[in-house]
Scaffold this active site. Structure first.
Site, PDB file in Angstrom:
ATOM      1  N   GLY A 408      80.097  82.382  71.002  1.00 51.40           N
ATOM      2  CA  GLY A 408      78.846  81.648  70.802  1.00 51.40           C
ATOM      3  C   GLY A 408      78.824  80.938  69.469  1.00 51.40           C
ATOM      4  N   GLY A 409      77.685  80.363  69.146  1.00 52.05           N
ATOM      5  CA  GLY A 409      77.575  79.599  67.907  1.00 52.05           C
ATOM      6  C   GLY A 409      77.799  80.433  66.664  1.00 52.05           C
ATOM      7  N   GLY A 411      79.467  83.641  66.774  1.00 53.74           N
ATOM      8  CA  GLY A 411      80.476  84.665  66.978  1.00 53.74           C
ATOM      9  C   GLY A 411      80.398  85.231  68.380  1.00 53.74           C
ATOM     10  CB  THR A 412      82.350  87.925  69.949  1.00 52.55           C
ATOM     11  OG1 THR A 412      83.539  87.280  69.523  1.00 52.55           O
ATOM     12  CG2 THR A 412      82.534  88.466  71.345  1.00 52.55           C
ATOM     13  CB  VAL A 413      78.394  89.555  72.248  1.00 55.44           C
ATOM     14  CG1 VAL A 413      77.274  90.107  73.140  1.00 55.44           C
ATOM     15  CG2 VAL A 413      79.728  89.845  72.891  1.00 55.44           C
ATOM     16  CG  ASP A 510      75.283  73.817  69.376  1.00 59.02           C
ATOM     17  OD1 ASP A 510      75.730  72.650  69.384  1.00 59.02           O
ATOM     18  OD2 ASP A 510      76.026  74.815  69.348  1.00 59.02           O
TER      19      ASP A 510
END
Length: 720
Positions: A408-409, A411-413, A510
């Site tokens: 994701g924007g 990091g992970t999860v 975003d």
């Protein structure tokens, strides 16, 4: 030149092993019968009472290594000048036998001078080539001793397979500007570790009018080891092995481990007596026994082997067996009691520490604030669940790498690190996001606050991203225009909902095709709120650090850092352009003017060549006007000035109007002008109309046309 002794034999039997003070090991020899072939013949010549070894090509030999190197002497190239011009020069060349290429790893090409350029002209793979470098300086001031990087001195590496060369040193201006301290240019090839540049080399003529050492590589024949082993003239002797040369065709020999000597002689590799030369045993209780190619250590009688603290074996006096058993049993029981007791204490302390750490993170991440908010808003936020770390570990198989869906924007999860003064804001944002209830927005299920980084838990969407469905040719082939229009309308409706229908307006910040997910029925789901911002009700814009994705980023926001809802409108315009063209938002593979898809679409509309950039799979005879309408809507979304763009609510209404015409059986019927005027009670001409928020903003002729079509459809749906 005495014959070699048996104990240290390096030459063939009855052959000299020295010329002067230079050793001559086989396969080299000072007579043709002592050498393996004529290339390896060394001419031991008496020069002024001293014996000097020369190769068959007349090169002076300084030393010969049994490991494949031959040190010879060559000369320096130079051009020297005075006030009248060139006075004396030298252009040396080196042409060793084909079996002896210049060593790539042991030599370098060097040029010295303050007005100098130099070349090495040679042959490689039977083709001519040149390498060279430039060395300049205005005075000695900038010259650095030990540095050969272009100021007074330059150097380059030697290419592989170089068999012969000619050296040339030249001057740009005949050294006229530096004659007072540097009248000459020099160039030479020399051993890597023997030359260290000094500024003193620049101030005396013919400083390098002398020989310099060069290393040649040598190998046997032109075959590889695999082929050579089958030949009758295979050169490797007993207890030796073969390896291929890395600078030319041919092979070399080396003694096997545990042997030493000349591997080219039949019995040249002799066993090493490690017991004498290496003293491998550690104490006097050990006995070392030499074995061919290796050695063995054993303990003396009444001693037994054990491992010392450094990992090596030693010998100690034997202990009675029953005593050993008693000692071992006592030690084992003691260790077992200590292990069980220590483990119980350790795990108890660790569990207590872990619980305190979870409690610390829960408080630090605003857990109490969230619980209080849940109590105060019981009716609306009951769905916000606080997960424990154990529940998330179980659900993710202890965060198995194979369970990662993507990045994701932040990091992970969807993870984010918050400072203490941002915790209340973070909790408020979780409360607001949990209240989002729209079928085209990914649902927030809850959060976990027991970890250092708070974790957000969203529903799982099964069918990948919109970007994959547009840009993967296999998937895009089945993505028809009707579905693309539906997806665009759903995204617009979701963004309009976020902007105007939530308790606190939300700017996504975003919007892009990779942040739009599709379910099994290709319903759009807006995802990844890692960059989103909540807009207080008394503000219309925020000043923030610019964040977003190139190709989708609002140019006005990029220049002013003023974030508004119209920034999402611009990004959505790029997504519509992707749906229309099947092209990526930004691509370095396209021509410079078309790399940015937004500019490409605007240019195509302006130049009336829209059909040339549309995705061929969606263009049909009966939908060209509709495609143009959507492209013009995207154009308005991509307007540079944010205030000139429509709102997301206006965009959603226009897309839904187009979808309604797509669905209605009369939506595309050809109606007469009289019918149109009758139904609309006004002429079919361009006009302005106020839409939406009472802002007084007006649409273009296209907006008027869309409004007319919507009224027409309403009339058709109600009957005549």
């Amino acid at each position: 030149m005495a014959p070699s002794g048996v104990a240290a034999q390096i030459a063939k039997p009855n052959c000299p092993d020295h010329c002067g003070d230079v050793e001559i090991p086989y396969p080299f020899g000072t007579t043709k019968s002592c050498a393996i072939d004529h290339y390896f013949f060394i001419n031991c010549t008496n020069l002024s009472g001293n014996f000097r070894p020369l190769t068959s090509d007349g090169l002076f030999v300084q030393s010969i290594s049994i490991h494949g190197q031959l040190d010879i002497v060559t000369f320096t190239a130079y051009d020297c000048y005075n006030e009248t011009g060139l006075q004396y020069h030298n252009r040396p060349f080196l042409r060793p036998s084909p079996n002896f290429p210049i060593s790539t790893t042991q030599n370098k090409f060097v040029a010295v001078g303050c007005d100098t350029y130099a070349f090495l002209n040679g042959f490689r793979n039977n083709e001519p080539f040149s390498i060279g470098c430039t060395s300049t300086c205005e005075s000695i001031t900038n010259v650095i001793n030990g540095s050969c990087s272009g100021i007074g001195c330059c150097q380059v590496e030697i290419p592989k397979g170089l068999k012969n060369f000619t050296l040339s040193a030249r001057s740009y201006e005949n050294h006229t500007s530096v004659l007072s301290f540097n009248p000459c240019s020099y160039a030479f090839v020399t051993k890597q570790d023997l030359f260290n540049f000094s500024s003193a080399y620049l101030d005396s003529p013919i400083k390098y009018n002398r020989s310099v050492p060069v290393v040649l590589d040598w190998a046997i024949g032109n075959d590889t080891c695999v082929n050579a082993r089958t030949r009758f003239d295979y050169a490797c002797g007993g207890h030796s092995t073969c390896y291929d040369s890395n600078n030319r065709h041919g092979y070399r020999c080396k003694c096997e481990e545990g042997y030493d000597g000349n591997p080219y002689l039949p019995d040249g590799c002799q066993d090493i007596d490690e017991c004498k030369t290496r003293n491998p045993y550690k104490d006097s209780n050990q006995i070392c026994t030499n074995i061919a190619g290796r050695y063995d250590c054993s303990c003396r009688e009444e001693y037994e082997a054990y491992y010392m603290t450094d990992g090596t074996a030693g010998c100690r006096a034997k202990v009675h067996q029953s005593k050993i058993i008693c000692i071992a049993l006592g030690v084992s029981i003691s260790l077992l009691v200590l292990l069980v007791g220590g483990s119980w204490i350790y795990w108890g302390l660790k569990r207590r520490k872990l619980m305190k750490l979870k409690e610390k993170f829960f408080i630090q991440n605003g857990g109490f604030i969230l619980q209080q908010q849940r109590s105060n808003h019981r009716g609306s936020v009951e769905i916000v669940k606080i997960f424990s770390t154990g529940e998330l570990e179980k659900a993710t198989n202890n965060y198995d790498q194979r369970r990662i869906l993507g990045e994701g924007g932040y990091g992970t999860v969807y993870k984010g690190v918050l400072s203490d003064n941002k915790i209340e804001q973070f909790i408020n944002e979780v409360i607001v996001l949990a209240q989002i209830n729209h079928r085209n927005v990914v649902k927030l299920l809850g959060c976990c606050l027991e970890t250092e980084v708070p974790l957000l838990v969203y529903e799982f969407i099964t069918n990948g991203t919109l970007s994959n469905h547009i840009h993967d040719r296999t998937l895009s082939f089945s993505l028809l225009w009707k579905e693309r229009l539906k997806i665009a309308a759903e995204i617009a409706g979701a963004l309009a909902y976020l902007h105007s229908e939530t308790s606190i307006p939300i700017i996504h910040r975003d919007v892009k095709s990779t942040n739009i997910l599709l379910d099994d029925h290709r319903n759009a789901k807006v995802a990844d709120f890692g960059a989103s911002r909540l807009v207080p009700l008394d503000q219309t814009q925020l000043t923030t650090l610019v964040q977003g994705t190139l190709g989708y980023l609002d140019p006005e926001y990029f220049q002013t850092s003023q974030l508004t809802e119209k920034s999402d409108v611009y990004s959505f315009g790029v997504v519509m352009a992707e749906l229309l063209t099947g092209k990526k938002a930004l691509s370095m593979d396209r021509p410079e003017n078309d790399r940015n898809l937004a500019n490409c679409l605007l240019s195509a509309i302006k130049e009336d060549c829209l059909l040339q950039i549309l995705d061929d799979q969606i263009v049909k005879e009966d939908n060209i006007e509709e495609l143009k309408d959507v492209a013009n809507l995207a154009k308005r979304c991509l307007t540079v000035r944010g205030e000139d763009r429509p709102t997301m609510k206006e965009v959603a209404m226009e897309l839904e109007g187009l979808r309604s015409m797509e669905k209605h059986p009369w939506g595309k019927a050809n109606l007469s002008t009289e019918e149109t005027e009758y139904l609309l009670n006004k002429p079919a001409e361009s006009f302005n109309i106020d839409i939406g928020n009472g802002t007084g903003s007006s649409t273009s002729t296209t907006a008027g046309y869309e409004s007319m079509r919507n009224q027409l459809l309403n009339s058709l749906n109600n009957g005549r």
